[in-house]
Design a protein around this motif. Structure first.
Motif, PDB file in Angstrom:
ATOM      1  N   UNK A  13      33.539  37.697  33.175  1.00  0.00           N
ATOM      2  CA  UNK A  13      34.529  36.683  33.590  1.00  0.00           C
ATOM      3  C   UNK A  13      34.735  36.784  35.104  1.00  0.00           C
ATOM      4  N   UNK A  14      34.882  38.027  35.572  1.00  0.00           N
ATOM      5  CA  UNK A  14      35.140  38.239  37.005  1.00  0.00           C
ATOM      6  C   UNK A  14      33.913  38.007  37.881  1.00  0.00           C
ATOM      7  N   UNK A  15      32.741  37.971  37.266  1.00  0.00           N
ATOM      8  CA  UNK A  15      31.524  37.727  38.057  1.00  0.00           C
ATOM      9  C   UNK A  15      31.348  36.250  38.410  1.00  0.00           C
ATOM     10  N   UNK A  16      32.185  35.398  37.824  1.00  0.00           N
ATOM     11  CA  UNK A  16      31.900  33.963  37.945  1.00  0.00           C
ATOM     12  C   UNK A  16      31.872  33.381  39.362  1.00  0.00           C
ATOM     13  N   UNK A  17      32.738  33.835  40.271  1.00  0.00           N
ATOM     14  CA  UNK A  17      32.582  33.275  41.617  1.00  0.00           C
ATOM     15  C   UNK A  17      31.156  33.533  42.151  1.00  0.00           C
ATOM     16  N   UNK A  18      30.641  34.727  41.854  1.00  0.00           N
ATOM     17  CA  UNK A  18      29.302  35.057  42.344  1.00  0.00           C
ATOM     18  C   UNK A  18      28.203  34.345  41.555  1.00  0.00           C
ATOM     19  N   UNK A  19      28.359  34.317  40.220  1.00  0.00           N
ATOM     20  CA  UNK A  19      27.272  33.721  39.423  1.00  0.00           C
ATOM     21  C   UNK A  19      27.133  32.221  39.716  1.00  0.00           C
TER      22      UNK A  19
END
Ligand code: M6R
Length: 366
Positions: A13-19
């Motif tokens: 969930x927290x990776x989304x800005x990067x993904x």
């Protein structure tokens, strides 16, 4: 390996800005108002003259397909049908060489989606894949495709793969609009400039975590939950409901908000939490009346609202703010608090978040 997070789902969930940033890399040129999709470039001319697009997928990927339908019809003005792969393949559907089929699959291994592709291919359709796992079976049997590049997703509940699928479909809609000339260059400059900032806005949406966690405490023992949205908020509602049911085992249903009065309203009482996507966009006023209908029946409303909202705050029991955005990008932002909500509720209920019972990451049997 979980990078300091308790579960893969939370990490993802927290990776989304990067993904999402990875997913857009090299594909958008905001200053020029240009989208480039190398994977489907050889079909650029064909896209100028297609009569219809059929999207096939299962589960969360099917929800991404519904967002894609909204965006492709809005910007590229091409009629879109979104089909459950399992239904489509057994229905003797009408498919011709003029059709483009977009198959969406995180794993690229889903049996029903593969079978639907094989069938459409036999009937002469052009098949595009939207997959996450590079080199999986589906990308190998499609004619062309666009990878989501979200990175490996370990949690069974799809999170970052979903937002990456939605991002790719957004890019495809803009690309098709650009090819067909249904969008002006200045509009594309405007939209791509905003899209380029969406990863930062997702970062802001993630700051709702504490409030979402506090709300989760209140609803962890609920037996049912309703999710409502309109327009592209409807697939977001479906996705919110699926997340909650698959990892917390709470019965949840997603509905177009206006359909509530055609049945589900009978379920509403003080025991029924109703999550409403009530952000400021074209259906804002309509959603407000839906909230009033819920409140009149003593339902408990948890609203996803635009930062600074005052109207919904007067009515809803709980509000979760997300940054303002054009309607086109609403699904990418509104999904975030719903992912967090299902996550926290599942953790509080002691559920196995990353490996929910009865589920597998890729469903390779039909
Ligand atoms: O790998 P796929 O995208 O083809 O998988 C489709 C569904 O099985 C998948 O989205 C499933 O619904 C997820 N567990 C949802 O979180």
């Amino acid at each position: 390996e979980k990078g300091g997070y308790d579960h893969f789902m939370l990490k993802e969930i927290y990776e989304q800005p990067r993904s999402i940033r990875d997913c857009m890399r090299g594909r958008i040129y905001p200053e020029e108002g240009k989208v480039q999709l190398g994977g489907i470039k050889e079909f650029a001319d064909k896209l100028k003259n297609i009569d219809r697009i059929i999207i096939v997928a299962c589960g969360t990927s099917w929800h991404a397909g519904l967002v894609g339908e909204y965006l492709i019809e809005e910007y590229a003005r091409i009629p879109v049908e979104v089909e459950y792969a399992s239904e489509f393949r057994y229905r003797n559907p009408i498919i011709t060489e003029k059709d483009v089929v977009i198959a969406i699959s995180q794993s690229g291994e889903t049996a029903d989606t593969m079978a639907a592709i094989e069938m459409a291919k036999e009937k002469g359709a052009t098949i595009f894949g939207v997959c996450n796992v590079v080199g999986a079976s589906i990308p190998r049997i499609t004619h062309a495709g666009v990878y989501t590049h979200a990175g490996p997703e370990i949690g069974v509940a799809s999170t970052k793969a979903f937002t990456a699928q939605v991002t790719v479909l957004t890019l495809m809609a803009f690309y098709m609009a650009q090819q067909k000339g249904t969008i002006s260059n200045s509009k594309l400059v405007e939209l791509l400039t905003e899209l380029d900032c969406i990863p930062d806005k997702i970062q802001v949406a993630l700051q709702s975590n504490d409030i979402v966690k506090a709300i989760s405490e209140k609803f962890k023992d609920s037996r049912n939950c309703l999710f409502l949205g309109r327009g592209s908020g409807f697939p977001v509602a479906l996705e919110g409901a699926l997340k909650l049911k698959e990892i917390s085992y709470i019965h949840a249903e997603g509905y177009p908000a206006a359909e509530m009065k055609h049945g589900p309203i009978a379920l509403i009482d003080e025991e029924m939490p109703v999550v409403v996507i009530a952000t400021k966009n074209s259906s804002y006023e309509k959603v407000i009346s839906n909230i009033q209908e819920v409140k009149a029946r003593k339902g408990v409303v948890i609203a996803i609202v635009t930062e600074g909202d005052t109207e919904v705050k007067k009515m809803a029991d709980y509000c979760i703010e997300i940054p303002d955005s054009s309607e086109a990008f609403l699904p990418l932002l509104a999904t975030i608090p719903l992912q967090l909500l299902s996550y926290h509720i599942a953790v509080l209920r002691g559920c196995n978040v990353d490996q929910p019972r009865n589920l597998a990451k890729s469903v390779t049997v039909e």
